[in-house]
Motif scaffolding. Sequence first.
Motif, PDB file in Angstrom:
ATOM      1  N   THR A  87       0.986  -1.455   0.064  1.00 33.44           N
ATOM      2  CA  THR A  87      -0.002  -0.044  -0.061  1.00 33.44           C
ATOM      3  C   THR A  87       0.825   1.175   0.049  1.00 33.44           C
ATOM      4  N   VAL A  88       0.116   2.411  -0.394  1.00 35.24           N
ATOM      5  CA  VAL A  88       0.878   3.724  -0.105  1.00 35.24           C
ATOM      6  C   VAL A  88       1.767   3.824   1.226  1.00 35.24           C
ATOM      7  N   ARG A  89       0.926   3.497   2.388  1.00 39.27           N
ATOM      8  CA  ARG A  89       1.552   3.721   3.592  1.00 39.27           C
ATOM      9  C   ARG A  89       2.781   2.736   3.683  1.00 39.27           C
ATOM     10  N   SER A  90       2.604   1.586   3.208  1.00 40.31           N
ATOM     11  CA  SER A  90       3.658   0.569   3.453  1.00 40.31           C
ATOM     12  C   SER A  90       4.783   0.903   2.544  1.00 40.31           C
ATOM     13  N   ALA A 117       3.551  15.442   1.550  1.00 44.19           N
ATOM     14  CA  ALA A 117       3.234  15.325   0.075  1.00 44.19           C
ATOM     15  C   ALA A 117       1.904  15.142  -0.377  1.00 44.19           C
ATOM     16  N   GLU A 118       1.126  15.313   0.636  1.00 36.17           N
ATOM     17  CA  GLU A 118      -0.445  15.646   0.342  1.00 36.17           C
ATOM     18  C   GLU A 118      -0.947  14.055  -0.156  1.00 36.17           C
ATOM     19  N   VAL A 119      -0.461  13.010   0.404  1.00 33.58           N
ATOM     20  CA  VAL A 119      -1.146  11.629  -0.131  1.00 33.58           C
ATOM     21  C   VAL A 119      -1.780  10.844   1.112  1.00 33.58           C
ATOM     22  N   ALA A 120      -2.045  11.561   2.085  1.00 35.90           N
ATOM     23  CA  ALA A 120      -2.491  10.715   3.300  1.00 35.90           C
ATOM     24  C   ALA A 120      -3.883  10.118   3.022  1.00 35.90           C
ATOM     25  N   GLU A 121      -4.525  10.689   2.274  1.00 32.26           N
ATOM     26  CA  GLU A 121      -5.707  10.159   2.037  1.00 32.26           C
ATOM     27  C   GLU A 121      -5.818   8.886   1.013  1.00 32.26           C
ATOM     28  N   LEU A 122      -4.562   8.647   0.527  1.00 31.78           N
ATOM     29  CA  LEU A 122      -4.256   7.526  -0.451  1.00 31.78           C
ATOM     30  C   LEU A 122      -3.640   6.465   0.442  1.00 31.78           C
ATOM     31  N   ALA A 123      -3.378   6.559   1.711  1.00 33.03           N
ATOM     32  CA  ALA A 123      -2.693   5.521   2.362  1.00 33.03           C
ATOM     33  C   ALA A 123      -2.937   3.855   2.356  1.00 33.03           C
ATOM     34  N   ASP A 124      -4.235   3.641   2.007  1.00 30.48           N
ATOM     35  CA  ASP A 124      -4.483   2.317   1.895  1.00 30.48           C
ATOM     36  C   ASP A 124      -4.591   1.675   0.261  1.00 30.48           C
ATOM     37  N   GLY A 132      -0.625   9.223 -12.238  1.00 29.33           N
ATOM     38  CA  GLY A 132       0.630   9.263 -12.453  1.00 29.33           C
ATOM     39  C   GLY A 132       1.340  10.434 -11.530  1.00 29.33           C
ATOM     40  N   GLY A 133       0.385  11.265 -11.454  1.00 27.40           N
ATOM     41  CA  GLY A 133       0.620  12.400 -10.302  1.00 27.40           C
ATOM     42  C   GLY A 133       0.878  11.897  -9.007  1.00 27.40           C
ATOM     43  N   GLN A 134      -0.122  11.077  -8.819  1.00 30.42           N
ATOM     44  CA  GLN A 134      -0.205  10.639  -7.266  1.00 30.42           C
ATOM     45  C   GLN A 134       1.003   9.796  -7.084  1.00 30.42           C
ATOM     46  N   ALA A 135       1.317   8.977  -7.892  1.00 30.87           N
ATOM     47  CA  ALA A 135       2.367   7.735  -7.774  1.00 30.87           C
ATOM     48  C   ALA A 135       3.621   8.697  -7.623  1.00 30.87           C
ATOM     49  N   GLN A 136       3.720   9.672  -8.108  1.00 29.28           N
ATOM     50  CA  GLN A 136       5.210  10.552  -7.926  1.00 29.28           C
ATOM     51  C   GLN A 136       5.073  11.282  -6.703  1.00 29.28           C
TER      52      GLN A 136
END
Length: 347
Positions: A87-90, A117-124, A132-136
């Motif tokens: 996952t993103v968190r891992s 990095a403004e990705v906390a909501e993507l943690a799971d 592509g932008g989120q992954a970077q």
Amino acid sequence: MHADIDNVLPSLRVTHDFASGSTTAVVGPNGAGKTTLLRVIAGLVTGGRSTISLDGEMLCDERTSVPAHRRGVALLSQDARLFPHLTVRSNVAFAPSAQRLSRTEVAARVDRWMAAAEVAELADRKPDELSGGQAQRVAIARALAAQPRILLLDEPFRALDVDVAGRLRALLRDLLDDRSRTTIMVTHDVVDVVTLAEEMVVVDDGHAVDSGPAAEVLANPVNSFVARLAGLNLVSGRWDGTSVVTDGIAVAGTVAEPVHTGRHATAVFSPDVVAVFTSPPSDASFRNVFAASVAQVIPHGDRMVVRGDVGGHVIGAEVTGAAVAALSLVVGARVYFAVKASAVRVY
């Protein structure tokens, strides 16, 4: 950080001192050795005679080489290269966990950098669920969560569209403001240079052919690559809400990424959007009108570039040969350069 790199395959000979806490742009044509430089610093390429030291600690010399995973170096490329099964968190937790921190310390560091990095909501989410932008963004969080002493960026925005790249560039600029690491960035984009880097190194055919403050290197290009890179008009100053203001000139433009009033900003526009007149134009759509003294008239393919001095700043306009003759554009001539605000991007 000092790097004296003499690598055999591919050929690379670069000696440079990178200021601690600064961001240095490394530019040059394809095949010049820029990515090899990053890989040698990261410890991913060995061989030849290389000496790399950081704050007095020897990372590599003829007798020893600190393994890549112990150098305190993070490498971020245009491909996010996230672990697909995590996952993103891992993903963000990977480096802190490998550093054998306590669970509490790992969690705190992961939360800090996911938020930054403004990705906390993507943690799971898993990587295949990200744009592509989120992954970077996640890749940036993962790199900084390692708290590297050296951050290496290999064209990190190249695979992204212009708007996404602009937002990520602004994010990364804010994250690097703490100056807690030495950052070295390979790029082909002058906007990356002027918005992120204090220093600049030009690499050509495996050698460092120029270095210094980014603005000075761009203003005095030593080879054709830098001349093309610096072909855009760049005016740096403070953003007053409508214009970039500096001594002798103010340039109105369109904000390409978030810019706060009073902060440093750079106006960027191409010479081919600059109109040249012998008297002030009456067209009100030209929000930028500058009195200029012609300093150079240079052939540029089938057109001409007219460079003028505007309040101590050099601005170039691209015109036809016929226009040069009709307007009597000779060195010393007094003219007016006009540019629409919609043609100026502010970073």
